[in-house]
Scaffold this active site. Sequence first.
Site, PDB file in Angstrom:
ATOM      1  N   SER A 157       0.841  -1.198   0.000  1.00 43.22           N
ATOM      2  CA  SER A 157       0.000   0.000   0.000  1.00 43.22           C
ATOM      3  C   SER A 157       0.879   1.253   0.000  1.00 43.22           C
ATOM      4  O   SER A 157       1.720   1.416  -0.873  1.00 43.22           O
ATOM      5  CB  SER A 157      -0.940  -0.045   1.216  1.00 43.22           C
ATOM      6  OG  SER A 157      -1.943   0.920   1.137  1.00 43.22           O
ATOM      7  N   ASP A 322      -8.846  -6.557  -4.504  1.00 45.55           N
ATOM      8  CA  ASP A 322      -8.449  -5.258  -3.945  1.00 45.55           C
ATOM      9  C   ASP A 322      -9.015  -4.156  -4.844  1.00 45.55           C
ATOM     10  O   ASP A 322      -8.541  -3.938  -5.945  1.00 45.55           O
ATOM     11  CB  ASP A 322      -6.921  -5.172  -3.888  1.00 45.55           C
ATOM     12  CG  ASP A 322      -6.414  -3.882  -3.253  1.00 45.55           C
ATOM     13  OD1 ASP A 322      -7.233  -2.990  -2.957  1.00 45.55           O
ATOM     14  OD2 ASP A 322      -5.188  -3.770  -3.057  1.00 45.55           O
ATOM     15  N   HIS A 355      -7.997  -5.423  -0.041  1.00 44.42           N
ATOM     16  CA  HIS A 355      -6.721  -4.730   0.125  1.00 44.42           C
ATOM     17  C   HIS A 355      -5.918  -5.269   1.299  1.00 44.42           C
ATOM     18  O   HIS A 355      -4.686  -5.325   1.246  1.00 44.42           O
ATOM     19  CB  HIS A 355      -6.984  -3.233   0.310  1.00 44.42           C
ATOM     20  CG  HIS A 355      -5.738  -2.399   0.352  1.00 44.42           C
ATOM     21  ND1 HIS A 355      -4.841  -2.346  -0.687  1.00 44.42           N
ATOM     22  CD2 HIS A 355      -5.230  -1.581   1.329  1.00 44.42           C
ATOM     23  CE1 HIS A 355      -3.841  -1.527  -0.376  1.00 44.42           C
ATOM     24  NE2 HIS A 355      -4.052  -1.063   0.836  1.00 44.42           N
TER      25      HIS A 355
END
Length: 380
Positions: A157, A322, A355
Amino acid sequence: MTSNFPADSVGLVVPQKMKFEEPLALECQRQLANYELIYETYGTLNADASNAVLVCHALSGHHHAAGFHQEEEAKPGWWDVCIGPGKPLDTRRFFVVALNNLGGCHGSTGPGSIHPETGRNYGPDFPMMTVKDWVKAQARLADRLGIDCWCAVMGGSLGGMQVMQWSIDYPNRLRHAIVIASAPKLSAQNIAFNEVARQAILSDPDFHEGRFYEYDTYPRRGLILARMVGHITYLSDDAMKAKFGRDLKSGQYHFGFDAEFQVESYLRYQGEAFSRYFDANTYLLMTRALDYFDPARDYQDNLQTALAHARCRFLVIAFSTDWRFSPERSQEIVDALVATDKDVSFAVIDAPQGHDSFLLPVPRYIDLLRAYFDGVVHAS
């Protein structure tokens, strides 16, 4: 390591602090005259410092990536599934460094720290940080640790964005870049989610324009809402359906606005827990750093030109469900690397968790990381 810990755990770990007296010039045209970074290390640095791996954290992450701070601690570090003896980042082979970035709220200098010139918390006076600033500070930490070149820099991320910035700004100081569940810049939708979260905090009466420390309070309601919004985006629809469905807490409707559905109760619990340990000013700063990340901006808005500076090998990983940082966003990174003739491997892992998959023991994901790092060792 004591026998109370799993055999593949790094066991008890003790955070360390490094103080830097030399000023750090920032992208916002301000500087930090001095600052501290808190970090943890796992494993042993070899004689030529060639086995060091830097782990970069995401929005709400910190330096405690693996192991335990005390024997009775129930939950290990946030990336413990990847770090330890026999795990992908095998600490019998690698020396792993994880830190809390500047502006954080877990020990590095940030908004909650005391401003040396005023004697009170920095609060809203803490300078705006960018991914580029964090990478510069991380490079200084590497210098202090005697690490001229990282064997690998990895992160998921927002952590993956730092990895990309490393490959561009310090191309000769890393051999492998592992970018997981990330993107070359935020979409308008992602910026919008961040803005809703920030407004929840900014509009809380207890925020006091960022000086809530002086009022012995904190914007609890704003932080709860911000975390709830964020948490929704970290999970896929399938994951939420499997975990909660439309299950009711008590099995019947009460015709009111208390938490009646299990998913409502879960979000409120997560938000409440988060509000007790995370600094509101840090949340504002971290989300804005996410918004600002765009390495192509300095290269005529051309990602290929930016990544052309890289000299390392890349592993890019995305997850099928995601939707915050979709596989298509990872594909953009890969396409730019391929166009500039970089050595890159790309995998989309089929995982239902969304995610958050990069933090979880998804078997194919863990196997891929292990295989990649086995290759790193054998190539050394």
